[in-house]
Design a protein around this motif. Structure first.
Motif, PDB file in Angstrom:
ATOM      1  N   UNK A 154      87.613  54.186 -15.923  1.00 52.84           N
ATOM      2  CA  UNK A 154      86.683  54.855 -16.846  1.00 52.84           C
ATOM      3  C   UNK A 154      85.641  53.901 -17.429  1.00 52.84           C
ATOM      4  N   UNK A 155      86.031  52.628 -17.597  1.00 55.15           N
ATOM      5  CA  UNK A 155      85.068  51.665 -18.147  1.00 55.15           C
ATOM      6  C   UNK A 155      83.888  51.484 -17.203  1.00 55.15           C
ATOM      7  N   UNK A 156      84.171  51.367 -15.901  1.00 51.31           N
ATOM      8  CA  UNK A 156      83.068  51.235 -14.951  1.00 51.31           C
ATOM      9  C   UNK A 156      82.363  52.568 -14.739  1.00 51.31           C
ATOM     10  N   UNK A 157      83.058  53.673 -15.031  1.00 50.02           N
ATOM     11  CA  UNK A 157      82.368  54.947 -15.049  1.00 50.02           C
ATOM     12  C   UNK A 157      81.293  54.972 -16.125  1.00 50.02           C
ATOM     13  N   UNK A 158      81.624  54.430 -17.296  1.00 51.85           N
ATOM     14  CA  UNK A 158      80.635  54.333 -18.372  1.00 51.85           C
ATOM     15  C   UNK A 158      79.526  53.351 -18.012  1.00 51.85           C
ATOM     16  N   UNK A 159      79.896  52.291 -17.301  1.00 50.27           N
ATOM     17  CA  UNK A 159      78.871  51.336 -16.848  1.00 50.27           C
ATOM     18  C   UNK A 159      77.880  52.031 -15.917  1.00 50.27           C
ATOM     19  N   UNK A 160      78.404  52.841 -14.983  1.00 49.68           N
ATOM     20  CA  UNK A 160      77.508  53.589 -14.103  1.00 49.68           C
ATOM     21  C   UNK A 160      76.652  54.574 -14.859  1.00 49.68           C
ATOM     22  N   UNK A 161      77.218  55.155 -15.912  1.00 48.58           N
ATOM     23  CA  UNK A 161      76.437  56.072 -16.746  1.00 48.58           C
ATOM     24  C   UNK A 161      75.268  55.345 -17.406  1.00 48.58           C
ATOM     25  N   UNK A 162      75.510  54.145 -17.897  1.00 45.78           N
ATOM     26  CA  UNK A 162      74.434  53.372 -18.524  1.00 45.78           C
ATOM     27  C   UNK A 162      73.364  52.995 -17.507  1.00 45.78           C
ATOM     28  N   UNK A 163      73.812  52.626 -16.294  1.00 45.93           N
ATOM     29  CA  UNK A 163      72.832  52.287 -15.259  1.00 45.93           C
ATOM     30  C   UNK A 163      71.951  53.490 -14.940  1.00 45.93           C
ATOM     31  N   UNK A 164      72.595  54.648 -14.772  1.00 52.17           N
ATOM     32  CA  UNK A 164      71.829  55.851 -14.476  1.00 52.17           C
ATOM     33  C   UNK A 164      70.891  56.238 -15.611  1.00 52.17           C
ATOM     34  N   UNK A 165      71.345  56.088 -16.862  1.00 51.69           N
ATOM     35  CA  UNK A 165      70.500  56.439 -18.000  1.00 51.69           C
ATOM     36  C   UNK A 165      69.299  55.497 -18.109  1.00 51.69           C
ATOM     37  N   UNK A 166      69.518  54.207 -17.869  1.00 53.10           N
ATOM     38  CA  UNK A 166      68.399  53.259 -17.922  1.00 53.10           C
ATOM     39  C   UNK A 166      67.359  53.602 -16.867  1.00 53.10           C
ATOM     40  N   UNK A 167      67.824  53.853 -15.642  1.00 53.01           N
ATOM     41  CA  UNK A 167      66.894  54.201 -14.565  1.00 53.01           C
ATOM     42  C   UNK A 167      66.171  55.525 -14.867  1.00 53.01           C
ATOM     43  N   UNK A 168      66.907  56.478 -15.448  1.00 57.87           N
ATOM     44  CA  UNK A 168      66.303  57.763 -15.762  1.00 57.87           C
ATOM     45  C   UNK A 168      65.215  57.611 -16.829  1.00 57.87           C
ATOM     46  N   UNK A 175      55.561  60.369 -12.123  1.00 59.81           N
ATOM     47  CA  UNK A 175      55.192  61.658 -11.510  1.00 59.81           C
ATOM     48  C   UNK A 175      56.325  62.291 -10.717  1.00 59.81           C
ATOM     49  N   UNK A 176      57.291  61.466 -10.289  1.00 60.65           N
ATOM     50  CA  UNK A 176      58.356  61.974  -9.423  1.00 60.65           C
ATOM     51  C   UNK A 176      59.568  62.328 -10.271  1.00 60.65           C
ATOM     52  N   UNK A 177      59.735  63.605 -10.558  1.00 62.44           N
ATOM     53  CA  UNK A 177      60.866  64.032 -11.371  1.00 62.44           C
ATOM     54  C   UNK A 177      62.174  64.090 -10.577  1.00 62.44           C
ATOM     55  N   UNK A 178      62.076  64.004  -9.245  1.00 61.48           N
ATOM     56  CA  UNK A 178      63.298  63.998  -8.429  1.00 61.48           C
ATOM     57  C   UNK A 178      64.134  62.749  -8.712  1.00 61.48           C
ATOM     58  N   UNK A 179      63.453  61.630  -8.944  1.00 64.21           N
ATOM     59  CA  UNK A 179      64.178  60.399  -9.268  1.00 64.21           C
ATOM     60  C   UNK A 179      64.906  60.521 -10.601  1.00 64.21           C
ATOM     61  N   UNK A 180      64.319  61.258 -11.523  1.00 65.04           N
ATOM     62  CA  UNK A 180      64.967  61.471 -12.815  1.00 65.04           C
ATOM     63  C   UNK A 180      66.271  62.230 -12.626  1.00 65.04           C
ATOM     64  N   UNK A 181      66.221  63.287 -11.833  1.00 62.80           N
ATOM     65  CA  UNK A 181      67.432  64.057 -11.567  1.00 62.80           C
ATOM     66  C   UNK A 181      68.479  63.245 -10.823  1.00 62.80           C
ATOM     67  N   UNK A 186      73.697  60.169 -11.085  1.00 57.16           N
ATOM     68  CA  UNK A 186      74.482  58.926 -11.047  1.00 57.16           C
ATOM     69  C   UNK A 186      75.138  58.682 -12.393  1.00 57.16           C
ATOM     70  N   UNK A 187      74.386  58.924 -13.461  1.00 57.52           N
ATOM     71  CA  UNK A 187      74.899  58.669 -14.807  1.00 57.52           C
ATOM     72  C   UNK A 187      76.123  59.526 -15.110  1.00 57.52           C
ATOM     73  N   UNK A 188      76.079  60.787 -14.731  1.00 59.52           N
ATOM     74  CA  UNK A 188      77.192  61.685 -15.056  1.00 59.52           C
ATOM     75  C   UNK A 188      78.341  61.573 -14.066  1.00 59.52           C
ATOM     76  N   UNK A 189      78.040  61.388 -12.782  1.00 59.52           N
ATOM     77  CA  UNK A 189      79.094  61.394 -11.766  1.00 59.52           C
ATOM     78  C   UNK A 189      79.989  60.164 -11.847  1.00 59.52           C
ATOM     79  N   UNK A 190      79.434  59.022 -12.258  1.00 51.64           N
ATOM     80  CA  UNK A 190      80.282  57.833 -12.359  1.00 51.64           C
ATOM     81  C   UNK A 190      81.348  58.012 -13.431  1.00 51.64           C
ATOM     82  N   UNK A 191      80.994  58.643 -14.538  1.00 58.27           N
ATOM     83  CA  UNK A 191      81.995  58.941 -15.564  1.00 58.27           C
ATOM     84  C   UNK A 191      83.061  59.879 -15.021  1.00 58.27           C
ATOM     85  N   UNK A 192      82.638  60.885 -14.268  1.00 62.73           N
ATOM     86  CA  UNK A 192      83.593  61.834 -13.679  1.00 62.73           C
ATOM     87  C   UNK A 192      84.521  61.126 -12.703  1.00 62.73           C
ATOM     88  N   UNK A 193      83.978  60.290 -11.834  1.00 65.04           N
ATOM     89  CA  UNK A 193      84.805  59.568 -10.867  1.00 65.04           C
ATOM     90  C   UNK A 193      85.810  58.654 -11.575  1.00 65.04           C
TER      91      UNK A 193
END
Length: 284
Positions: A154-168, A175-181, A186-193
């Motif tokens: 779970x700790x690295x799940x939170x780490x992945x969440x932070x990485x995804x949030x920073x990138x988002x 202009x590319x909202x697909x990258x935001x999604x 990535x941010x949410x799925x790492x916590x789930x995994x």
């Protein structure tokens, strides 16, 4: 194979997959390789840092034990102790030596060998108790690895969440909202995994290994009690009936979750039974 372990994991994964298909418009979005790599890779890397190599080499063997069925029956051990007591009362030490060759339990074999070698009872108890302590420490250390992994996931799940949030957040004005999604996924799925690996795989395996260790330790404590009675030249009938009373209660003690207390209490019924059955013992 231990069906409960396999069934539990399969049912858990099945329910998760079913809930995804029932709730998601596009189920394949739950397959996120960057998030999976962050959680699995980070958990493995942190575990490698936490433990020496010789301990980690046992992980695969221990993991295999969690999926194997371990049935520890005390009845065969009770019969072996009672048979050795009968032969010892008749002075037939040669047949006891032959019996030792056929005993599959190394702990019981050592116990009976110490008795027929006329080792003092106190020394027998110390040797056997030391072996029980070594077993518990070794197997608890093995289970501890999975407990640690259940914390790291779970700790690295939170780490992945932070990485995804920073990138988002970095690309939210682009202009590319697909990258935001994608980054949000990535941010949410790492916590789930991390939560799934921790609570469905690592932590349950650690608990199962600890339960197996406590059950083995309690059976070994019963063998110690039987060895004490064997060294005291008690009758086969008395030994058999006393150990059967231990066997009838050891599952209940494990269910209570008081393994150390239950193991200590095993000594008291044996002493009380010794006093109550002394006259019966003299008849055999």
């Amino acid at each position: 194979m231990d069906l409960s372990t396999i069934a539990g994991i399969m049912v858990g994964i099945g329910l998760i997959v079913l809930s995804v298909f029932l709730s998601a418009v596009q189920p394949d979005i739950y397959l996120n390789m960057p998030g999976l790599l962050i959680v699995i890779g980070g958990t493995i890397a942190a575990t490698l840092v936490s433990f020496p190599t010789h301990e980690l080499t046992k992980v695969f063997r221990v993991l295999g034990n969690a999926f194997r069925s371990h049935e520890y029956s005390i009845q065969d051990d009770i019969s072996e102790i009672a048979h050795a007591a009968r032969l010892r009362r008749h002075g037939d030490l040669a047949r006891i030596e032959d019996q030792l060759e056929r005993i599959p339990n190394p702990f019981l074999k050592t116990a009976i060998q110490l008795v027929i070698d006329n080792t003092p009872t106190d020394e027998i108890v110390n040797i056997l108790q030391w072996r029980i302590k070594r077993l518990r420490e070794q197997e608890r250390a093995e289970a501890h690895i999975f407990h640690v992994m259940s914390v790291y996931a779970p700790a690295f799940g939170m780490f992945g969440t932070l990485v995804g949030m920073v990138n988002m957040l970095f690309g939210i004005n682009g202009p590319d909202m697909l990258n935001v999604g994608h980054n949000m996924a990535v941010a949410l799925m790492t916590t789930l995994y991390g939560l799934i690996l921790s609570n469905l795989i690592f932590k349950p395996i650690a608990i199962k290994l600890e339960r197996r260790t406590e059950k083995r330790a309690m059976i070994m404590r019963m063998i110690v009690e039987g060895t004490i009675m064997l060294a005291g030249n008690r009758s086969p009938v008395f030994i058999r009936e006393t150990l059967k009373s231990f066997s009838a209660h050891h599952d209940d003690e494990l269910r209570r979750g008081s393994s150390s207390t239950g193991a200590d209490e095993l000594e008291q019924p044996g002493r009380r039974a010794s006093k109550q059955q002394r006259n019966l013992d003299d008849d055999f």
